[in-house]
Enzyme design. Sequence first.
Site, PDB file in Angstrom:
ATOM      1  N   LYS A  26      56.524  31.565  24.364  1.00 26.59           N
ATOM      2  CA  LYS A  26      57.023  32.179  25.591  1.00 26.59           C
ATOM      3  C   LYS A  26      55.989  33.159  26.120  1.00 26.59           C
ATOM      4  O   LYS A  26      55.403  33.924  25.361  1.00 26.59           O
ATOM      5  CB  LYS A  26      58.339  32.912  25.284  1.00 26.59           C
ATOM      6  CG  LYS A  26      58.957  33.684  26.442  1.00 26.59           C
ATOM      7  CD  LYS A  26      58.509  35.134  26.567  1.00 26.59           C
ATOM      8  CE  LYS A  26      58.575  35.962  25.315  1.00 26.59           C
ATOM      9  NZ  LYS A  26      58.036  37.351  25.544  1.00 26.59           N
TER      10      LYS A  26
ATOM     11  N   ALA B 276      54.162  39.517  18.396  1.00 27.18           N
ATOM     12  CA  ALA B 276      52.992  39.248  19.236  1.00 27.18           C
ATOM     13  C   ALA B 276      53.308  39.114  20.716  1.00 27.18           C
ATOM     14  O   ALA B 276      52.420  38.819  21.503  1.00 27.18           O
ATOM     15  CB  ALA B 276      52.298  37.980  18.748  1.00 27.18           C
ATOM     16  N   GLY B 277      54.576  39.283  21.135  1.00 29.53           N
ATOM     17  CA  GLY B 277      54.905  39.152  22.543  1.00 29.53           C
ATOM     18  C   GLY B 277      55.055  37.723  23.024  1.00 29.53           C
ATOM     19  O   GLY B 277      55.128  37.475  24.222  1.00 29.53           O
TER      20      GLY B 277
ATOM     21  N   GLY C 183      59.818  34.265  17.053  1.00 30.78           N
ATOM     22  CA  GLY C 183      61.090  34.113  16.354  1.00 30.78           C
ATOM     23  C   GLY C 183      62.168  33.557  17.267  1.00 30.78           C
ATOM     24  O   GLY C 183      62.949  32.682  16.877  1.00 30.78           O
TER      25      GLY C 183
ATOM     26  N   ASP D 278      65.680  37.189  24.124  1.00 29.62           N
ATOM     27  CA  ASP D 278      64.854  36.077  24.605  1.00 29.62           C
ATOM     28  C   ASP D 278      65.371  34.711  24.170  1.00 29.62           C
ATOM     29  O   ASP D 278      64.882  33.686  24.670  1.00 29.62           O
ATOM     30  CB  ASP D 278      63.410  36.213  24.086  1.00 29.62           C
ATOM     31  CG  ASP D 278      62.628  37.300  24.807  1.00 29.62           C
ATOM     32  OD1 ASP D 278      63.123  37.817  25.825  1.00 29.62           O
ATOM     33  OD2 ASP D 278      61.519  37.622  24.351  1.00 29.62           O
TER      34      ASP D 278
END
Length: 270
Positions: free
Chosen positions: A10, A94-95, A99, A130
């Site tokens: 993402k 990591a942005g 996960g 998210d």
Amino acid sequence: MKLTQTAYAKINLALHVRARRDDGFHELETLFAFVDAGDQLVARTANADSLTTVGEFAGALDNPFDNIVMRALSKLPRPDGLAITLEKNLPVAAGLGGGSADAGAVFRIIRDAHGLPDDWRERAAKLGADVPACVESVTCIGRGTGTELEPVESDLTGMAVLLVNPRVPLATGPVFEAWDGMDREALPEGPVSKIAREGRNDLRAPAISLCPAIADVLRALATVNPWMCEMSGSGATCFALFEHVEERDRAAETLATDHPDWWQMRGFLR
């Protein structure tokens, strides 16, 4: 039965933080997009649920029993257990929604095998803000905490992407805590390309204050002539978009030579 899914990375083409909510979360407006690469999941029918992690970043998942993959499995009814092998190719914290993307892939595996309950979005949201977006893994605008989703047609589909991370994990919570609290206006309106170019990531400055290497990555990406580059999510991964795959590949090779310690992944926007 054997089912495979990619947990698509993402990225946030824009991320506007509008306000801090009474419940402690933040009111967001974000443009989600997904890269056609990421972690890989293979699921086989079993007597009980289990998870095996392999891949470059498997060691970062120190408690497989509390992994979001196992928690996603526990949220969904089905007649059989699933033995899942997770190839962890995306860095952790990591942005990139790694996960959440893994959880989204689990939902798609179960959707393909048995279907999903009508309230799957609520079940996904309980795993993380998210996760609902990652289940669909299509370009969309997210509002609220990121769970109120509006799918949008993208004029950037197929664009070449380069992801770069300085191999510094960065937890989301401290980045939000470092945000200055200023509302800098809503997302622009218009096509996805306009929102991406004219929008911003309000978490970039607080993330750089905690992880200065992000600024190094963004400076390096700016020198390889991308269509645009920005930090994704709360960092530390940054992305660059290119109009031609050859430009992306040349940029990847240049950065690999100049910064061999940085992680990178190539792909295309879905």
